[in-house]
Design a protein around this motif. Structure first.
Motif, PDB file in Angstrom:
ATOM      1  N   ALA A 180       0.852  -1.314   0.033  1.00 46.95           N
ATOM      2  CA  ALA A 180      -0.073  -0.049  -0.059  1.00 46.95           C
ATOM      3  C   ALA A 180       1.038   0.993   0.005  1.00 46.95           C
ATOM      4  O   ALA A 180       0.393   2.353  -0.505  1.00 46.95           O
ATOM      5  N   ALA A 181       2.065   1.119   0.240  1.00 49.99           N
ATOM      6  CA  ALA A 181       2.939   2.325   0.439  1.00 49.99           C
ATOM      7  C   ALA A 181       3.134   2.620  -0.923  1.00 49.99           C
ATOM      8  O   ALA A 181       3.677   3.973  -1.115  1.00 49.99           O
ATOM      9  N   LEU A 182       2.931   1.912  -2.188  1.00 44.59           N
ATOM     10  CA  LEU A 182       3.364   2.231  -3.354  1.00 44.59           C
ATOM     11  C   LEU A 182       2.035   2.709  -3.877  1.00 44.59           C
ATOM     12  O   LEU A 182       1.948   3.289  -5.293  1.00 44.59           O
ATOM     13  N   TRP A 183       0.913   3.040  -3.205  1.00 44.71           N
ATOM     14  CA  TRP A 183      -0.342   3.306  -4.097  1.00 44.71           C
ATOM     15  C   TRP A 183      -0.400   4.955  -4.026  1.00 44.71           C
ATOM     16  O   TRP A 183       0.258   5.677  -3.385  1.00 44.71           O
ATOM     17  N   LEU A 184      -1.042   5.235  -5.144  1.00 42.41           N
ATOM     18  CA  LEU A 184      -1.224   6.770  -5.461  1.00 42.41           C
ATOM     19  C   LEU A 184      -2.782   7.231  -4.874  1.00 42.41           C
ATOM     20  O   LEU A 184      -3.615   6.451  -4.884  1.00 42.41           O
ATOM     21  N   GLN A 185      -3.007   8.788  -4.489  1.00 43.56           N
ATOM     22  CA  GLN A 185      -4.108   9.201  -4.457  1.00 43.56           C
ATOM     23  C   GLN A 185      -4.758   9.951  -5.589  1.00 43.56           C
ATOM     24  O   GLN A 185      -6.199   9.797  -5.816  1.00 43.56           O
ATOM     25  N   ALA A 186      -4.120  10.336  -6.478  1.00 44.21           N
ATOM     26  CA  ALA A 186      -4.666  11.247  -7.629  1.00 44.21           C
ATOM     27  C   ALA A 186      -5.249  10.797  -8.808  1.00 44.21           C
ATOM     28  O   ALA A 186      -5.981  11.399  -9.506  1.00 44.21           O
ATOM     29  N   PRO A 187      -4.806   9.613  -9.215  1.00 47.60           N
ATOM     30  CA  PRO A 187      -5.179   9.202 -10.502  1.00 47.60           C
ATOM     31  C   PRO A 187      -6.784   9.166 -10.777  1.00 47.60           C
ATOM     32  O   PRO A 187      -7.462   9.548 -12.069  1.00 47.60           O
ATOM     33  N   ARG A 188      -7.695   8.841  -9.635  1.00 50.18           N
ATOM     34  CA  ARG A 188      -9.067   8.841  -9.600  1.00 50.18           C
ATOM     35  C   ARG A 188      -9.453  10.344  -9.915  1.00 50.18           C
ATOM     36  O   ARG A 188     -10.608  10.637 -10.695  1.00 50.18           O
ATOM     37  N   ASN A 189      -8.861  11.117  -9.297  1.00 52.77           N
ATOM     38  CA  ASN A 189      -8.951  12.458  -9.483  1.00 52.77           C
ATOM     39  C   ASN A 189      -8.675  13.138 -10.790  1.00 52.77           C
ATOM     40  O   ASN A 189      -9.391  13.948 -11.400  1.00 52.77           O
ATOM     41  N   ASP A 190      -7.743  12.529 -11.384  1.00 53.82           N
ATOM     42  CA  ASP A 190      -7.178  13.212 -12.762  1.00 53.82           C
ATOM     43  C   ASP A 190      -8.140  12.651 -13.750  1.00 53.82           C
ATOM     44  O   ASP A 190      -8.410  13.716 -14.577  1.00 53.82           O
ATOM     45  N   VAL A 191      -8.743  11.333 -13.761  1.00 49.79           N
ATOM     46  CA  VAL A 191      -9.609  11.142 -15.064  1.00 49.79           C
ATOM     47  C   VAL A 191     -10.899  11.939 -14.651  1.00 49.79           C
ATOM     48  O   VAL A 191     -11.418  12.137 -15.730  1.00 49.79           O
ATOM     49  N   LEU A 192     -11.373  12.198 -13.480  1.00 53.42           N
ATOM     50  CA  LEU A 192     -12.488  12.963 -13.341  1.00 53.42           C
ATOM     51  C   LEU A 192     -12.441  14.415 -13.982  1.00 53.42           C
ATOM     52  O   LEU A 192     -13.227  14.991 -14.529  1.00 53.42           O
ATOM     53  N   LEU A 193     -11.115  15.191 -13.587  1.00 48.85           N
ATOM     54  CA  LEU A 193     -10.778  16.301 -14.110  1.00 48.85           C
ATOM     55  C   LEU A 193     -10.668  16.319 -15.687  1.00 48.85           C
ATOM     56  O   LEU A 193     -11.205  17.403 -16.234  1.00 48.85           O
ATOM     57  N   MET A 194     -10.152  15.420 -16.489  1.00 50.65           N
ATOM     58  CA  MET A 194     -10.201  15.290 -17.751  1.00 50.65           C
ATOM     59  C   MET A 194     -11.329  15.199 -18.372  1.00 50.65           C
ATOM     60  O   MET A 194     -11.720  15.531 -19.508  1.00 50.65           O
ATOM     61  N   ARG A 195     -12.305  14.215 -17.729  1.00 46.79           N
ATOM     62  CA  ARG A 195     -13.497  14.090 -18.305  1.00 46.79           C
ATOM     63  C   ARG A 195     -14.401  15.133 -18.304  1.00 46.79           C
ATOM     64  O   ARG A 195     -14.906  15.637 -19.310  1.00 46.79           O
TER      65      ARG A 195
END
Length: 665
Positions: free
Chosen positions: A42-57
C-alpha cells in the motif's frame, strides 16, 4: 416550381457530402487512472489518478466531447471499470473498432510507470531499458527483477506504440497523454528507493514512478484470457499524432494538492492539472497548449525544489505535430513559423532561444500575450540582445499594460541573414522547396548570390558556387527539377550547418562525446572523437563505419546526426526514423547513456566517400523543438520538446563534420 439548374444541384450535393463528412468525424477518449495496486504494498499506492480522470472527463466535455464517447477505466470512480491490463487492451481494441477516417482520439494514462529490459523490443533506449505503465493488477517481474523479463499486469511502450500505429493507419488523429513516469533512478543518490509519499498530511506529495525491484515478484494469473493485441498495421508517418509526457524517462513526477493557492484544491497529477488549466485559455494549437503547461509547471517545480532538494524533478515532454489545430484531424499545420515561450521581468522580455535557433540582433519579431480569458494581444518589436541560447528585448509599448502572468511568446518575422542560401537564376527556382526553420532559399543578384543556377533542360540545372568554401555534394549538375530541388535543399542546410559550426567553435559539452569508428566484423579497427576525426579513408572490403554517442554529462542532449552520401542524399541517423525523438537520454559518469549507429551502406560503402554532420546541445529550459533546421530528404513529422525547470547559465554547442573518401578531398 422549376427545379434548380444541374450545376446548382451538383454544388448542393457536394456541400451536403462535405457537411456529412464533417458531422461524421467523432472525438473519442480513453481515460485510464490507476490509484491502487492490490498485489503490491500500500506504500506504493497513489491518491490522484482517480481525480485526474474526473478532471480530464470534465475538461473534455467542456471542449465538446460527448459523454458517451469518453471511456473511463479507474478505481474509485463510480460507474468505471477497473483499470486492469486486460481491460485496458480490450478498451483500446473497442476504441479502434469504433474509429473511422477523420476521427480524433485521446489516449490518457495516469499512474505509476517503471522501466526494465525487454528483449522483445526492436529499438532500445540508450540505457537499454523499456518503459511500462503499471495497471491495477501488476504482479511484478516474471524472472529476476530489473533483468530481462516480462512485467505481468503492465502495458508496455511497444504495445502503446502499436495501438497508435493502428489508429494512424485509419487516418485517426491521436493525442496521447502520460501523467506517469518510468523512473530508472528516482533521486540523484541511487543508494535506495525513496518513499512514494513525502511531506505532512495536510500537504502530502506523492511521486509517480517506481523501480522494478520495488515491485513484489509474482506471476501472471493461472488462467488468464488471451489479451487483446493491436492488429498489424503498416508504418504510417505520424503527421496526425501528438503526445504529452509528464517527465523524462529517468525522472519521477509529483501528484499534490492543486491549485497550490486554493484551500479547495485536491490531489492531482501536475501534468493533468496544467493541461486542464491551460485549455481554459482556449489555445489554438498543441504548441500553444504545451507552452501554457510549461508556464504552470515553473512555480510548482520551484516550490518542490526547495522542499525536496534530493529529488530529480520532472521536465515535461511533448512530441508530434505540435502546430496542428487542437482536437481536429487536419491536413496541415496552423502555422510553420516557430514561436518560443517568453518570460517578462519588469520592462524586459527574455526567451530561451537564441543564435542556434536562428535568432539574431535587430531581427523583427511578433510578441504575443495570451490573457487568462484567452484574449490575445500582439505587437511587433526587434530583438536587441541575442546569445547562443537566449534572446532579450524590451516590452513593446502597446503591451506594457499586460501583466506578467499572461502567456508571452515571440515569433520571428523573417529568417536570419546568415541562414539564407542566395541563388542567382534566370528562371524561377524549382517548386516544392521544403526546409525547416531557419534554413531558407532566396533569389539574389549576381554580387550577393552564393550560387548561380544555369539551366540545362528538362527542368534540371547546373549549380556553380560563387562563394569560397561552398561544397557541392553529389556533383554540380541535376538532371531534372526534383533532383535540382533536393540539391538546393541540401546546400541550404549545409550553409546553415556552417553557421552552427562557427557558433560551436572551441566549445564542448562536458561529458558528451561522439566517436567515429571503423569495424571489420566484430573487431574495432579505429576510433576517433568528433571533431578530431576530420578526414577518413573510405572503409575497405568487409569494413563498415559506425558512430558511437556517449552521454555522461548529467543532462539530456538535443542531438541531430545526418550522413550525406556520394549522390548528395541525406540520411537521418538520429532521429533514425519518423516518430523518433531527437532528445538523447541523460547519462552520468557512473551510468552513461550509450548508443552505436551504423552508417547507411550508401554512405559507408561508396568509394566516392561521404560526409557526416552532427549537432548537439544541452536541452534548453522551456524550449521549442530544436532540430537545428537539419532534416533528411524525407521531412520528419515528429518533433520532441522538453521543458527543463532549472535554467542554465551557459549553452554549449557541438557542431562537427567528418568527410571520408573522395568527399574528404
Amino acid at each position: 416550381m422549376r427545379p434548380p439548374p444541374a450545376a446548382l444541384r451538383l454544388l448542393l450535393a457536394l456541400w451536403l457530402l462535405a457537411a456529412a463528412g464533417t458531422a461524421a468525424a467523432v472525438q473519442r477518449a480513453l481515460l485510464v487512472g490507476v490509484s491502487e495496486l492490490p498485489y503490491q504494498s500500500a506504500a506504493l499506492w497513489l491518491q490522484a489518478p482517480r481525480n485526474d480522470v474526473l478532471l480530464m472527463r470534465d475538461t473534455l466535455q467542456r471542449q465538446g466531447f460527448a459523454p458517451a464517447d469518453i471511456t473511463v477505466l479507474a478505481d474509485g470512480v463510480a460507474g468505471a471499470a477497473l483499470p486492469e491490463s486486460q481491460a485496458i487492451q480490450q478498451a483500446l481494441q473497442r476504441l479502434l473498432a469504433q474509429s473511422a477516417s477523420g476521427d480524433f482520439v485521446l489516449l490518457y494514462f495516469s499512474g505509476h510507470g517503471t522501466r526494465l529490459r525487454d528483449p522483445a523490443k526492436r529499438y532500445l533506449e540508450p540505457d537499454g531499458l523499456a518503459e511500462n505503465f503499471l495497471a491495477r493488477d501488476v504482479r511484478g517481474v516474471v524472472g529476476t527483477a530489473g533483468a530481462s523479463g516480462q512485467l505481468a499486469g503492465s502495458v508496455r511502450d511497444v504495445d502503446v506504440d502499436a495501438w497508435v500505429q493502428a489508429f494512424l493507419a485509419r487516418n485517426v488523429f491521436v493525442w496521447a497523454v502520460f501523467d506517469t513516469c518510468s523512473a530508472a533512478s528516482m533521486t540523484r543518490s541511487l543508494r535506495a528507493p525513496p518513499p512514494v509519499a513525502e511531506g505532512g498530511e495536510d500537504d502530502e506529495v506523492r511521486w509517480r514512478g517506481v523501480r522494478a525491484d520495488q515491485l513484489a515478484a509474482g506471476a501472471a494469473p493461472a488462467e488468464a484470457a488471451p489479451a487483446a493485441v493491436p492488429p498489424p498495421s503498416p508504418a504510417t508517418p505520424r503527421a496526425r499524432y501528438v503526445a504529452f509526457f509528464a517527465s523524462e524517462s529517468h525522472q519521477v513526477t509529483p501528484e499534490l494538492r492543486l491549485p497550490r493557492d486554493s484551500r479547495g484544491g485536491r490531489p492531482q497529477g501536475l501534468l493533468t492539472w496544467a493541461v486542464a488549466e491551460t485549455l481554459q485559455r482556449r489555445p489554438a494549437s498543441w504548441r500553444q497548449l504545451y507552452n501554457g503547461v510549461l508556464s504552470l509547471y515553473a512555480p510548482v517545480i520551484a516550490e518542490l525544489e526547495g522542499r525536496f532538494p534530493e529529488r530529480e524533478l520532472p521536465s515535461p515532454v511533448a512530441e508530434g505535430h505540435l502546430d496542428a489545430p487542437l482536437f481536429a484531424n487536419p491536413a496541415g499545420p496552423l502555422s510553420t513559423q516557430p514561436a518560443w515561450p517568453t518570460q517578462r521581468a519588469g520592462e524586459r522580455l527574455s526567451a530561451d532561444a537564441g543564435a542556434l535557433d536562428g535568432l539574431e540582433a535587430q531581427q523583427p519579431v511578433r510578441v504575443s500575450a495570451v490573457l487568462a480569458d484567452g484574449t490575445v494581444r500582439e505587437a511587433e518589436a526587434r530583438l536587441d540582445a541575442v546569445a547562443t541560447g537566449s534572446a532579450q528585448l524590451a516590452v513593446p509599448p502597446a503591451l506594457r499594460d499586460v501583466p506578467g502572468s499572461a502567456l508571452w511568446s515571440l515569433a520571428p518575422l523573417q529568417p536570419p541573414r546568415g541562414a539564407l542560401l542566395r541563388v542567382r537564376a534566370d528562371r524561377p527556382l524549382p517548386p516544392g522547396i521544403s526546409l525547416a526553420w531557419p534554413v531558407a532559399v532566396q533569389a539574389a543578384a549576381e554580387g550577393e548570390a552564393d550560387l548561380r543556377l544555369v539551366e540545362t533542360g528538362r527542368g534540371g540545372g547546373r549549380l556553380e558556387p560563387l562563394q569560397p568554401g561552398l561544397l557541392l555534394p553529389g556533383g554540380a549538375t541535376a538532371g531534372d527539377a526534383a533532383a535540382l530541388r533536393r540539391r538546393i535543399e541540401l546546400l541550404a542546410q549545409l550553409k546553415w550547418f556552417s553557421q552552427l559550426a562557427q557558433l560551436g567553435q572551441d566549445s564542448r559539452i562536458e561529458g558528451f562525446e561522439a566517436l567515429l569508428e571503423t569495424w571489420e566484423g566484430e573487431r574495432l579497427l579505429r576510433s576517433d572523437p568528433l571533431p578530431l576525426a576530420a578526414g577518413w579513408a573510405p572503409p575497405g572490403p568487409g569494413q563498415r563505419l559506425a558512430l558511437l554517442v556517449r552521454n555522461a554529462s548529467g543532462q539530456s542532449i538535443d542531438l541531430v546526426v545526418l550522413s550525406v552520401d556520394a549522390e548528395g542524399a541525406l540520411h537521418s541517423l538520429y532521429p533514425e526514423q519518423a516518430g523518433a525523438a531527437n532528445r538523447f537520454e541523460r547519462g552520468t559518469p557512473q551510468a552513461p547513456a550509450l548508443k552505436r549507429f551504423a552508417l547507411p551502406q550508401a554512405a559507408a560503402g561508396a568509394p566516392q566517400g561521404g560526409r557526416l554532420l552532427l549537432v548537439a546541445s544541452p536541452a534548453s529550459p522551456h524550449s521549442a523543438p530544436r532540430l537545428f533546421g537539419l532534416q533528411a530528404s524525407e521531412p520528419m513529422a515528429d518533433l520532441r520538446v522538453r521543458g527543463q525547470p532549472r535554467p542554465e547559465k551557459e549553452h554549449p554547442l557541438l557542431a562537427a563534420s567528418v568527410r571520408w573518401g573522395a568527399a574528404g578531398r
